[in-house]
Every structure is written in structure tokens, then in C-alpha cells.
Motif scaffolding. Structure first.
Motif, mmCIF file in Angstrom:
data_model
loop_
_atom_site.group_PDB
_atom_site.id
_atom_site.type_symbol
_atom_site.label_atom_id
_atom_site.label_comp_id
_atom_site.label_asym_id
_atom_site.label_seq_id
_atom_site.Cartn_x
_atom_site.Cartn_y
_atom_site.Cartn_z
ATOM 1 N N GLU A 144 0.860 -1.180 0.000
ATOM 2 C CA GLU A 144 0.000 0.000 0.000
ATOM 3 C C GLU A 144 0.894 1.227 0.000
ATOM 4 O O GLU A 144 1.728 1.388 0.886
ATOM 5 N N THR A 145 0.767 2.086 -1.006
ATOM 6 C CA THR A 145 1.581 3.295 -1.103
ATOM 7 C C THR A 145 0.685 4.493 -1.337
ATOM 8 O O THR A 145 -0.527 4.355 -1.517
ATOM 9 N N SER A 146 1.290 5.669 -1.357
ATOM 10 C CA SER A 146 0.528 6.892 -1.646
ATOM 11 C C SER A 146 -0.006 6.888 -3.067
ATOM 12 O O SER A 146 -0.928 7.637 -3.404
ATOM 13 N N GLY A 148 -1.321 4.180 -4.338
ATOM 14 C CA GLY A 148 -2.262 3.076 -4.409
ATOM 15 C C GLY A 148 -1.582 1.746 -4.147
ATOM 16 O O GLY A 148 -0.410 1.678 -3.772
ATOM 17 N N LYS A 149 -2.318 0.674 -4.365
ATOM 18 C CA LYS A 149 -1.794 -0.662 -4.121
ATOM 19 C C LYS A 149 -0.905 -1.100 -5.279
ATOM 20 O O LYS A 149 -1.239 -0.894 -6.450
ATOM 21 N N LYS A 151 1.417 -4.355 -6.891
ATOM 22 C CA LYS A 151 1.801 -5.767 -6.871
ATOM 23 C C LYS A 151 3.156 -5.906 -7.557
ATOM 24 O O LYS A 151 3.365 -5.401 -8.656
#
Length: 419
Positions: A144-146, A148-149, A151
Motif C-alpha cells: 500500500e503506497t501513496s 495506491g496498491k 503488486k
């Protein structure tokens, strides 16, 4: 006349033949585990400093190093930045897989460019618990980052060569940020401990800049910003270059004939302004760390190759300095002027290259006047480099350091060696 030792057999035996007879036992000393510094000191510049000058030894603290440097010295720092190169994945079976980044394979082999690649890339790696990760298996991690998610997946590109393909589903994020998200600090194996949060800033020089190293240029760990500024105020100069330190720096010599040791290849980048300075200055050059030595001496030999018309690429093989057919070696200034001309003719602002240079006793240093360095493992290539610089004096230096309670290896104390 500066005669090449390896060309003038009249004066001494062929240096390569002499090197083949090097007995590693002569470069061995007893290093107990409790002498290895497992953690850094609270203050970087408060380490002990052993000064070896003209065969004499003094003891001090690192923050007083300016008192021992030759007048008007220029210090050359390696500003590579250590990346958190140990990346961990967990399979659905629960098996933990460690991927240790070594060098980029595609879409570029240049580390500086590889760190900025987006979406996917392939690296040559070491793989821990490899028997649990088979060809065709896909590893995944989610963050989870600023933005968004995200992969991130890892899979074998070439299983036999440990070429690992990384892919991530955000086209705006470069690989260096992916590594920062996933990785941990690649502490040297001889520390025998896991990395902590404090290791991330402390296993990094205060002047680190260009991402790509998987080991720190540890001689520089003793410097603080204020110490560098004070040195400049007192008439010393600071210059910077980059050698991305590889994991091979920890590889012990296992060959009975040291010339058979497979030297690790490391990438170098040097700005044009630095080459201009090297071509002009007559000041003593003090290398901060063995990586700076390797960079400076390699760049000199590239200049020799240009003058001798034996090479047009900055790629220094392991034994090139001992094989070039030159009886009168160019001066430091002449060699770097040749490199500068090469850069001007090819409109280059930065010189990129690779080096495997192997410096062992008998080598004649062409660039440096002295070296700031930590205390190294016995029977290692770095130990041979130290012996090349100070001769058999290395034994007295290390005996003194051991008797005075110096801390050894990456987080250990420092020395200033002026032959």
C-alpha cells in the motif's frame, strides 16, 4: 625514467610470475570474532585512527585526521549509494525466498539507468533457499503506497543463471523505489546478524548519491558533513567519483595461485570535471577507501590504453596493468589528459566503465599518494592491496591495531596509510 616493472626483466623477474608465487599464508593474521565491530559507534568521526606515515605509526581519533594529511591534499570519495539489495518473498507454501540483487541484465546493464527503469527489469541475483523456488514459479508481494496498491512479482528469466525478472503494476514508479519498498540493508555476511532500522542510514556515507552498491564503501563511514566542511576550510579539497561496490568484495581468495582468483567486475562513473581536475592537479591525492583506489588507478590505465592505442572502451581487465606494452609509462597528468580528449571527442560529460583491476604486491601506484581505509579480512584481495601500498609494513600496522584494541572490518576503526 619510470620503467615498467613487468616489461624490464633485466631489473627484476616478471611480476606475474612473482605474483603466481604469492603465498596467501603470508597475508594471514588471527582475527577473533570479538574484534569485528558488529555495530557502528554512536558518532561517526569518533573512531580510532591509526596513522602510518614513512614507516612510523601514530594513534589518534578520526576527527583529528586533518592534522595528519599531506598539505593541500585532495580527498577522493566514492559517492555510491547502497541499495536495500536483500529482497524477501514468501511462497504460498510458507517457504521464505531471499533474492540478493547483484547486477542488472535488461533492459540495460548500466546501474545508473537500471535504477530508473519502470514496469519491469531483469537482474542477475543470488537466491537464498533456491531449492524451494523452482523454474516457472511466480512470487508475489503487495504494498500500500501513496500511489495506491502495488503488486510486485518475481520469476526466473534464465533459471540456470539466476536471472530474475521483476514486474510491478505501476508505470510511474522506478525500480529504485520498488527496491526501497521491498528490500533490507545488505549487511556484510561476517556481521552474522539481521539488519536493523538504524543500519539503513549508518551503513551509508553522508555523501552517498548514486544508487547501485550492494556493499558500502566503508572507509567513508567515518566522515561527517561538518568534518568535510572543516577540511575544506583548512585548504583540503574534496572530489567525488562513483564505483558501485559489488558483493564480490567479500569473496575470499581460494586459489593457491592468486592470479586465478576471479576478480569481481564493478561499474565506475566519473564526471568530466573530475577528469579535468586529475589532468591538471599536482596535489597529493588521498583515496578514501579501496574502491576509490580501484577507480582512480583504473581510469589511469584507461588513459594508458588510449595513448597506446590498445583499447577504446573503459573496461579494465584483472591483469591489464601488468600486460600493457609500455616501457615509459605516461605521467598521471598525461594519462588523464588522454581520457579528457577521449571524452571531448565523444561529447561525454560522464565517463562510464567497468573494472576488474587486481592490485597485489609489486603493483606501482600511479595516482594516489595515500589511502584512508578500515582494517580488512586476512587473505583477501583487499589485504593484498594494502600490502601493495605499504609492503611488509602491513604486519606491524595490523599488530599495532590488534594490540591497541582497534575494531575491525566494515563498522570498525580507520587508518591513514601514506607510504
Amino acid at each position: 625514467m619510470n620503467l615498467s616493472l613487468w616489461q624490464i626483466d633485466y631489473f627484476m623477474p616478471n611480476l606475474l610470475e612473482k605474483a603466481a608465487k604469492i603465498n596467501l599464508q603470508d597475508y594471514k593474521y588471527t582475527l577473533e570474532d570479538d574484534r569485528i565491530a558488529k555495530y557502528p559507534l554512536a558518532q561517526r568521526d569518533h573512531s580510532k585512527l591509526l596513522v602510518h606515515k614513512n614507516g612510523h605509526i601514530k594513534h589518534d581519533q578520526f576527527f583529528n585526521i586533518r592534522q595528519h594529511l599531506p598539505e593541500k591534499s585532495t580527498l577522493f570519495f566514492n559517492n555510491t549509494k547502497v541499495i536495500p539489495a536483500r529482497i524477501h518473498f514468501k511462497k504460498q507454501t510458507g517457504a521464505s525466498i531471499e533474492i540478493f540483487l547483484l547486477s542488472p541484465v535488461s533492459p540495460t546493464t548500466e546501474i545508473a539507468e537500471a535504477m530508473l527503469v519502470k514496469n519491469k527489469c531483469t537482474w542477475h541475483c543470488m537466491v537464498g533457499n533456491r531449492k524451494r523456488w523452482k523454474a516457472g514459479d511466480l512470487l508475489e508481494r503487495f504494498f500500500e503506497t501513496s500511489n495506491g496498491k502495488i503488486k510486485v512479482t518475481a520469476s526466473y528469466s534464465v533459471y540456470e543463471n539466476n536471472h530474475i525478472r521483476f514486474e510491478w503494476d505501476n508505470n510511474s514508479i522506478p525500480f529504485v523505489e520498488i527496491v526501497e519498498l521491498m528490500g533490507t540493508t545488505p549487511l556484510p555476511p561476517y556481521l552474522n546478524r539481521d539488519a536493523t532500522d538504524e543500519d539503513k542510514p549508518r551503513y551509508q556515507t553522508v555523501y552517498s548519491k548514486n544508487e547501485g552498491a550492494v556493499a558500502a564503501p566503508t572507509a567513508g563511514l567515518h566522515f561527517t558533513d561538518s568534518l568535510i566542511q572543516n577540511l575544506k576550510k583548512e585548504g583540503f579539497s574534496d572530489m567525488y567519483l562513483t564505483l558501485h561496490v559489488g558483493a564480490g568484495t567479500f569473496q575470499p581468495i581460494k586459489s593457491e595461485n592468486v592470479l586465478e582468483h576471479p576478480m569481481h567486475c564493478e561499474q565506475i562513473q566519473i564526471d568530466k570535471s573530475t577528469i579535468e581536475y586529475l589532468a591538471e592537479t599536482q596535489n597529493p591525492i588521498i583515496a578514501v577507501g579501496t574502491t576509490s583506489v580501484r577507480s582512480l588507478e583504473s581510469a589511469y590505465w584507461f588513459g594508458v590504453s588510449l595513448i597506446n592505442n590498445t583499447g577504446k572502451e573503459f573496461r579494465i581487465s584483472k591483469l591489464l596493468p601488468y600486460e600493457i606494452d609500455f616501457q615509459d609509462l605516461p605521467t598521471r597528468s598525461s594519462s588523464f589528459q588522454a581520457v579528457l580528449n577521449y571524452m571531448n571527442n565523444n561529447s561525454l560529460d560522464t565517463l562510464f566503465g567497468d573494472t576488474e583491476i587486481f592490485i597485489f604486491p609489486g603493483y606501482e601506484f600511479q595516482v594516489i599518494s595515500g589511502l584512508i581505509t578500515n582494517f580488512h579480512q586476512p587473505e583477501s584481495t583487499l589485504m593484498l592491496l594494502i600490502a601493495a601500498l605499504v609492503g611488509d609494513g602491513w604486519k606491524k600496522i595490523y599488530e599495532e591495531a590488534l594490540s591497541k584494541g582497534y575494531r575491525f572490518l566494515s563498522f570498525g576503526d580507520s587508518s591513514l596509510l601514506i607510504p
